[in-house]
Design a protein around this motif. Structure first.
Motif, short mmCIF file in Angstrom:
data_model
loop_
_atom_site.label_atom_id
_atom_site.label_comp_id
_atom_site.label_asym_id
_atom_site.label_seq_id
_atom_site.Cartn_x
_atom_site.Cartn_y
_atom_site.Cartn_z
N ARG A 187 0.86 -1.20 0.00
CA ARG A 187 0.00 0.00 0.00
C ARG A 187 0.89 1.24 0.00
NH1 ARG A 187 -2.76 -0.75 5.10
NH2 ARG A 187 -1.02 -2.17 5.41
N CYS A 216 -2.87 -5.72 -7.12
CA CYS A 216 -1.66 -6.11 -6.37
C CYS A 216 -0.35 -5.83 -7.10
CB CYS A 216 -1.75 -7.59 -6.02
SG CYS A 216 -0.52 -8.09 -4.81
N GLN A 223 4.25 -16.07 -1.15
CA GLN A 223 3.16 -15.16 -1.52
C GLN A 223 1.92 -15.96 -1.86
OE1 GLN A 223 2.99 -12.09 -1.13
NE2 GLN A 223 5.12 -11.57 -0.80
N SER A 233 0.85 -17.51 2.69
CA SER A 233 -0.58 -17.52 2.53
C SER A 233 -0.96 -18.48 1.40
CB SER A 233 -1.08 -16.16 2.07
OG SER A 233 -0.96 -15.19 3.05
N PRO A 234 -2.01 -19.26 1.62
CA PRO A 234 -2.56 -20.02 0.51
C PRO A 234 -3.50 -19.14 -0.30
CG PRO A 234 -3.79 -20.50 2.50
CD PRO A 234 -2.75 -19.47 2.87
N HIS A 235 -3.88 -19.58 -1.49
CA HIS A 235 -4.84 -18.84 -2.31
C HIS A 235 -6.05 -19.75 -2.51
CE1 HIS A 235 -6.67 -16.76 -5.65
NE2 HIS A 235 -5.80 -15.77 -5.49
N PRO A 237 -6.90 -15.58 2.50
CA PRO A 237 -7.38 -14.26 2.05
C PRO A 237 -8.60 -14.38 1.15
CG PRO A 237 -5.00 -14.41 1.84
CD PRO A 237 -5.49 -15.80 2.14
N ASP A 289 -7.78 -11.86 4.80
CA ASP A 289 -7.49 -10.48 4.39
C ASP A 289 -8.69 -9.99 3.60
OD1 ASP A 289 -4.89 -10.84 5.30
OD2 ASP A 289 -4.01 -11.06 3.31
N ILE A 290 -9.08 -8.73 3.82
CA ILE A 290 -10.21 -8.15 3.08
C ILE A 290 -9.80 -6.75 2.62
CG2 ILE A 290 -12.61 -7.32 3.25
CD1 ILE A 290 -13.03 -9.47 5.43
N ILE A 291 -10.15 -6.43 1.38
CA ILE A 291 -9.92 -5.07 0.88
C ILE A 291 -11.27 -4.36 0.81
CG2 ILE A 291 -9.20 -3.69 -1.11
CD1 ILE A 291 -7.14 -5.82 -1.77
N ARG A 337 -2.09 1.10 -6.84
CA ARG A 337 -0.66 0.83 -6.99
C ARG A 337 -0.25 1.03 -8.43
NH1 ARG A 337 0.81 2.44 -4.00
NH2 ARG A 337 2.76 1.47 -3.43
#
Ligand code: SAM
Length: 457
Positions: free
Chosen positions: A55, A174, A211, A250-252, A277, A317-319, A353
C-alpha cells in the motif's frame, strides 16, 4: 597491524512475514561475513530499511523514516551508510537515490543475498552508490540463513522458512508480481535441510512462507497420488524429528485443493489454523480483482476445512473500497464475514498501486467511503472475534511457549494450535514447552491462562 573493526548494521523491517524473514537472512549473511548487528539506529554504521510496497502508506512511511535518518546523519554522522532493500527498492530503484542523495545502496528482492558484498564494496571505496534491482536465477533459494543462537536473546522455538518467491496470479489490485517477480520454488530437499537445522537448534514450530504457497512447485514437481507439490512438501516436513507444529501462509483459494484439506486430517503436526485471504464477499468484485474464485467456492473450502478440523481457527485479508465497490457489494462482504465467523481479519483500504490495472479502473471509491466501510467491517470482525475468544474461557488449550509477552515481559506468551495468543504467568523453564493451559479470561484478541491451574505433568 591491528585487526579492522567491522561495521555494525541495523535493519528496520516494514510489511509482511516474508519481509521479516528476508531481513533475518540478510542479517545472518552479514554476521557470517563479520559485520556486527547494532541494537539501534543510533549505534549503527549502516542503516538498512527493508521496505513494503503493498500500500502507498507503507512506502510513504519508509521514505519519511529515511528522510529523518538522512537529516540526522548528515548533521552528526556523515559516514553512516544508508540503504533500501526489498519491495519498494525493487519498484523505485534509482529513483530512491535521486530523491534521497544520502542513500548509497538500493537492493531489490532478488538481490538480498548480495547486500554484504555490496556493503564491502562501499566500505572498501570501490563504489560510492549501488543500485541492483535485476533478476537473478536461483535467488529463491538464497533466503535460507538464520542468525546463530549466539546472536539471539533467547533460543527461538518458532521459525519462518521461505519456500518460494514471486506470484503469477496478477490480482488487479496487487503490486507483488512486479516487486517479487515470477513464481519460483525451492526444491523439497533444500527446504527440508533448512527445517532440519532449525529443529536441531530447538525450533518446535515452523511456518512455511510464500506469496501464494498453494502454487508451490506447481511447474517443477509432478502430482503424486493426486497430491500437489505443496502437500508433498508438508508431508516431508511433517516427518522431521523434533518438530511439533507446522503452519503456512498464505494459501490462495483458487489452488486450495481437497488434498490440502485432507492434509489437516492426516498430518497431526499441521496446526488447526488457516489464513485464507478472501478480499471480498461480492462475486462481481472478486471477478474485477481477478481472484479466480467465487464467494461460494470460498465458503465451500471453509466448510470442508471445518469438517476436517472442527476447531479450525480461520483468519483472512479483506480489501474495502476496491474500484466499483458499491454499498451492496460491501454488504455482501459483511454477510460473508458473518457467515464464516472469522477469528480475525486484516482489513485494508484499497490503495491504487503503480502499473496495476485497478489503479486506472473507473469508479474509484472516495477516501471517506473507504474509511466508513473499514470502520463498519472492523466493528463486525471485533464482535465476532470477541465471541470466539469468550467461548474459549474454561477450555484447556495446548500452547507452545514462545517467550516473554511483549506488553508485559514478566509474563510468558505462546499460541494455541489455532493461532490464538495466550498470556500466562510462568517461569523460564516453560520456554519452548508445549503446555496445556486452562483459559480463565479473554481480552481483545488475547487469551489469559491461570498459573494456579497450570498442568505441569
Ligand atoms: N498473496 C496473498 C493473496 O493475495 O492471497 C496475500 C499477499 S498481500 C502482500 C497481503 C494483503 O494485502 C492482500 O491479501 C490484500 O488484502 C492486501 N493488499 C494487496 N494489495 C493491496 C492494495 N493495492 N490495496 C490494499 N490492500 C492490498
Amino acid at each position: 597491524m591491528g585487526v579492522a573493526i567491522m561495521p555494525s548494521v541495523y535493519i528496520k523491517t516494514y510489511g509482511c512475514q516474508m519481509n521479516e524473514r528476508d531481513s533475518e537472512a540478510v542479517a545472518a549473511q552479514l554476521a557470517a561475513k563479520g559485520y556486527t548487528l547494532a541494537p539501534s539506529e543510533a549505534a549503527a554504521d549502516v542503516i538498512l530499511l527493508n521496505t513494503c510496497s503493498v500500500r502507498d502508506m507503507a512506502e510513504q512511511k519508509a521514505i519519511g523514516k529515511m528522510q529523518n535518518i538522512a537529516a540526522e546523519v548528515r548533521k552528526h554522522r556523515p559516514s553512516v551508510v544508508l540503504g533500501f532493500m526489498g519491495c519498494m527498492a525493487q519498484s523505485r530503484g534509482q529513483q530512491l537515490l535521486d530523491q534521497l542523495p544520502e542513500v548509497s545502496l538500493v537492493v531489490g528482492t532478488q538481490k538480498f543475498h548480495r547486500t554484504a558484498e555490496y556493503l564491502d564494496e562501499i566500505f572498501q571505496g570501490k563504489r560510492k552508490k549501488i543500485v541492483d534491482v535485476g533478476t537473478e536465477a536461483g535467488s529463491e533459494a538464497a533466503i535460507k540463513e538464520h542468525l546463530p543462537l549466539s546472536q539471539k536473546p533467547i533460543a527461538p522455538v518458532t521459525a519462518f522458512v521461505s519456500i518460494m518467491q514471486g506470484c503469477n496470479q496478477y490480482c488487479t489490485f496487487c503490486i507483488v508480481p512486479f516487486t517479487r517477480g515470477e513464481e519460483r520454488s525451492r526444491t523439497i530437499p533444500d527446504i527440508l535441510e533448512e527445517c532440519r537445522q532449525l529443529a536441531q537448534n530447538g525450533a518446535k514450530e515452523i511456518t512455511l512462507l510464500g506469496q501464494i504457497v498453494t502454487s508451490y512447485g506447481k511447474r517443477d514437481i509432478p502430482l503424486r497420488e493426486g497430491r500437489s507439490a505443496f502437500v508433498q512438501l508438508l508431508e516431508a516436513v511433517h516427518e522431521l524429528e523434533g518438530l511439533e507444529r507446522i503452519r503456512f501462509t498464505s494459501p490462495h483459494p483458487k489452488g486450495y485443493g481437497d488434498d490440502l484439506v485432507e492434509a489437516y486430517r492426516r498430518l497431526p503436526k499441521l496446526c488447526q489454523s488457516a489464513h485464507l485471504p478472501v478480499q471480498s464477499g461480492s462475486d462481481r468484485i472478486l471477478k474485477a480483482m481477478h481472484r479466480g474464485y467465487t464467494r461460494q467456492r470460498y465458503l465451500d473450502i471453509i466448510k470442508k476445512l471445518r469438517q476436517a478440523q472442527p476447531g479450525m481457527g480461520v483468519t483472512t485479508d479483506i480489501i474495502v473500497g476496491f474500484p466499483g465497490e458499491t454499498e451492496e457489494d460491501f454488504c455482501q462482504t459483511l454477510s460473508l464475514v458473518r457467515e464464516v465467523e472469522f477469528d480475525n481479519a486484516y482489513i485494508f483500504k484499497y490503495s491504487p498501486r503503480h502499473d496495476t490495472p485497478a489503479a486506472v479502473m473507473a469508479g474509484q471509491v472516495p477516501q471517506p467511503v473507504k474509511e466508513e466501510r473499514n470502520a463498519r467491517l472492523l466493528t463486525e470482525i471485533n464482535a465476532i472475534g470477541r465471541a470466539h475468544y469468550d467461548q474459549r474461557v474454561g477450555q484447556t488449550v495446548q500452547i507452545l511457549v514462545e517467550g516473554p509477552s511483549k506488553k508485559n515481559p514478566s509474563r510468558l506468551t505462546g499460541r494455541t494450535r489455532c493461532n490464538k495468543i495466550v498470556v500466562f504467568e510462568g517461569s523460564d523453564r516453560h520456554h519452548g514447552q508445549l503446555l496445556d493451559l486452562k483459559i480463565t479470561r479473554a481480552g481483545s484478541f488475547t487469551l489469559y491462562g491461570d498459573p494456579a491451574i497450570l498442568n505441569l505433568a
